[in-house]
Design a protein around this motif. Structure first.
Motif, PDB file in Angstrom:
ATOM      1  N   UNK A 169       0.857  -1.194   0.000  1.00 49.81           N
ATOM      2  CA  UNK A 169       0.000   0.000   0.000  1.00 49.81           C
ATOM      3  C   UNK A 169       0.888   1.238   0.000  1.00 49.81           C
ATOM      4  N   UNK A 170       0.429   2.274  -0.684  1.00 46.54           N
ATOM      5  CA  UNK A 170       1.203   3.517  -0.761  1.00 46.54           C
ATOM      6  C   UNK A 170       0.307   4.716  -0.465  1.00 46.54           C
ATOM      7  N   UNK A 171       0.943   5.800  -0.050  1.00 40.61           N
ATOM      8  CA  UNK A 171       0.222   7.058   0.194  1.00 40.61           C
ATOM      9  C   UNK A 171       1.227   8.194   0.103  1.00 40.61           C
ATOM     10  N   UNK A 172       0.722   9.366  -0.214  1.00 46.12           N
ATOM     11  CA  UNK A 172       1.550  10.569  -0.225  1.00 46.12           C
ATOM     12  C   UNK A 172       1.017  11.540   0.814  1.00 46.12           C
ATOM     13  N   UNK A 173       1.934  12.294   1.416  1.00 46.46           N
ATOM     14  CA  UNK A 173       1.529  13.260   2.435  1.00 46.46           C
ATOM     15  C   UNK A 173       2.528  14.400   2.494  1.00 46.46           C
ATOM     16  N   UNK A 174       2.008  15.586   2.772  1.00 44.42           N
ATOM     17  CA  UNK A 174       2.865  16.753   2.974  1.00 44.42           C
ATOM     18  C   UNK A 174       3.461  16.684   4.371  1.00 44.42           C
ATOM     19  N   UNK A 175       4.771  16.747   4.432  1.00 44.24           N
ATOM     20  CA  UNK A 175       5.475  16.710   5.713  1.00 44.24           C
ATOM     21  C   UNK A 175       6.121  18.071   5.936  1.00 44.24           C
ATOM     22  N   UNK A 176       5.828  18.657   7.077  1.00 44.94           N
ATOM     23  CA  UNK A 176       6.413  19.960   7.397  1.00 44.94           C
ATOM     24  C   UNK A 176       7.791  19.768   8.027  1.00 44.94           C
ATOM     25  N   UNK A 177       8.638  20.744   7.820  1.00 48.42           N
ATOM     26  CA  UNK A 177       9.986  20.675   8.357  1.00 48.42           C
ATOM     27  C   UNK A 177      10.808  21.848   7.894  1.00 48.42           C
ATOM     28  N   UNK A 178      12.092  21.629   7.721  1.00 48.39           N
ATOM     29  CA  UNK A 178      13.018  22.700   7.352  1.00 48.39           C
ATOM     30  C   UNK A 178      13.258  22.716   5.843  1.00 48.39           C
ATOM     31  N   UNK A 179      13.653  23.878   5.355  1.00 46.89           N
ATOM     32  CA  UNK A 179      14.040  24.039   3.965  1.00 46.89           C
ATOM     33  C   UNK A 179      15.534  23.769   3.859  1.00 46.89           C
ATOM     34  N   UNK A 180      15.909  22.692   3.179  1.00 47.29           N
ATOM     35  CA  UNK A 180      17.320  22.328   3.039  1.00 47.29           C
ATOM     36  C   UNK A 180      17.974  23.020   1.845  1.00 47.29           C
ATOM     37  N   UNK A 181      17.184  23.726   1.043  1.00 49.22           N
ATOM     38  CA  UNK A 181      17.681  24.265  -0.218  1.00 49.22           C
ATOM     39  C   UNK A 181      18.572  25.471   0.004  1.00 49.22           C
ATOM     40  N   UNK A 182      19.630  25.571  -0.815  1.00 48.70           N
ATOM     41  CA  UNK A 182      20.498  26.736  -0.785  1.00 48.70           C
ATOM     42  C   UNK A 182      21.507  26.702   0.339  1.00 48.70           C
TER      43      UNK A 182
END
Length: 199
Positions: A169-182
Motif C-alpha cells: 500500500x502507498x500514500x503521499x503526504x505533505x510533511x512539514x519541516x526545514x528548507x534544506x535548499x540553498x
C-alpha cells in the motif's frame, strides 16, 4: 542491518570481470552509505533477499494506507488494515518506508527509509487495523546548512508492506519541516563541509 545481497554478480561491472562478489570490493566500514551503495536505501541492483524479507505459512492483504497529522515534534502515525487471506494463522511484520522524491540532496537522498514497523498476529480471515508510530527523529536527515538533524519539508511517499520491495500500500503526504535548499553564505562557512551545495 541495512545490507542486501546482490542477486547477480554482473550488477557490479568490476566484480563480474574478476569474478569477485561485490561485498568484497567495497569498504563496508565506510560510513557513507550513499557512496558505497550497499544498503537498501541507495542500491539500484536487484537483490536476492531484500531488506525486511521473510516467509510466512499464509498470505496477507493490505488495505488503504493513511498518514496522520504531525505534532509539534514531527511525530505522526500511519494506519493500514491487514487481512489474513490464507488458511492458516500467522504473524506479519508491517513495515513503513518513507521517501522524499524532491529532496534537495537529489541522488544523495535515500531512495527510501524504514521509519516504523509493527508485528501483528492474525487468525484465518481476521483483519486488524495497524497503527504505526513514526518518530520525527526517524524522519530526520542531516541538514548541512544548520549542522543539525532535521526533517526536510516536502511531499513524501510512504509505502507499507512486508519488506523494502514487497510493497502492499502507498500514500503521499505533505510533511512539514526545514528548507534544506540553498547555502547561507551571509556568514563564513567551510566550503569543504558544504560542498554538496556548490555547483
Amino acid at each position: 542491518l541495512q545490507f542486501v545481497n546482490y542477486a547477480e554478480i554482473k550488477n557490479h561491472i568490476i566484480c563480474s570481470k574478476l569474478g569477485i562478489a561485490p561485498r568484497y570490493t567495497v569498504d563496508i566500514t565506510q560510513a557513507d552509505a550513499a557512496a558505497t551503495g550497499l544498503t537498501y536505501q541507495y542500491t539500484n541492483a536487484p537483490v536476492t533477499y531484500d531488506f525486511g524479507y521473510g516467509l510466512s505459512y499464509t498470505t496477507y492483504e493490505y488495505g488503504e494506507l493513511s498518514i496522520g497529522e504531525q505534532d509539534t515534534d514531527g511525530n505522526f502515525t500511519a494506519t493500514v488494515s491487514v487481512t489474513n487471506t490464507g488458511d492458516k494463522a500467522g504473524a506479519e511484520i508491517v513495515e513503513l518506508y518513507a521517501s522524499n522524491p524532491d529532496s534537495t540532496y537529489e541522488n544523495y537522498a535515500p531512495k527510501k527509509r524504514l521509519v516504523a514497523f509493527e508485528k501483528i498476529e492474525l487468525d484465518t480471515g481476521e483483519t486488524k487495523e495497524v497503527t504505526l508510530k513514526v518518530s520525527g527523529e526517524d524522519m530526520a536527515l542531516w541538514n548541512s546548512n544548520t549542522d543539525e538533524y532535521e526533517i526536510e519539508a516536502g511531499t513524501y511517499t510512504f509505502e507499507a508492506g512486508a519488506s523494502s520491495q514487497d510493497v502492499k500500500a502507498t500514500a503521499q503526504a505533505e510533511i512539514t519541516g526545514s528548507d534544506f535548499d540553498g547555502l547561507d553564505i551571509s556568514e563564513p562557512v567551510c566550503v569543504y563541509d558544504k560542498s554538496l551545495f556548490l555547483e
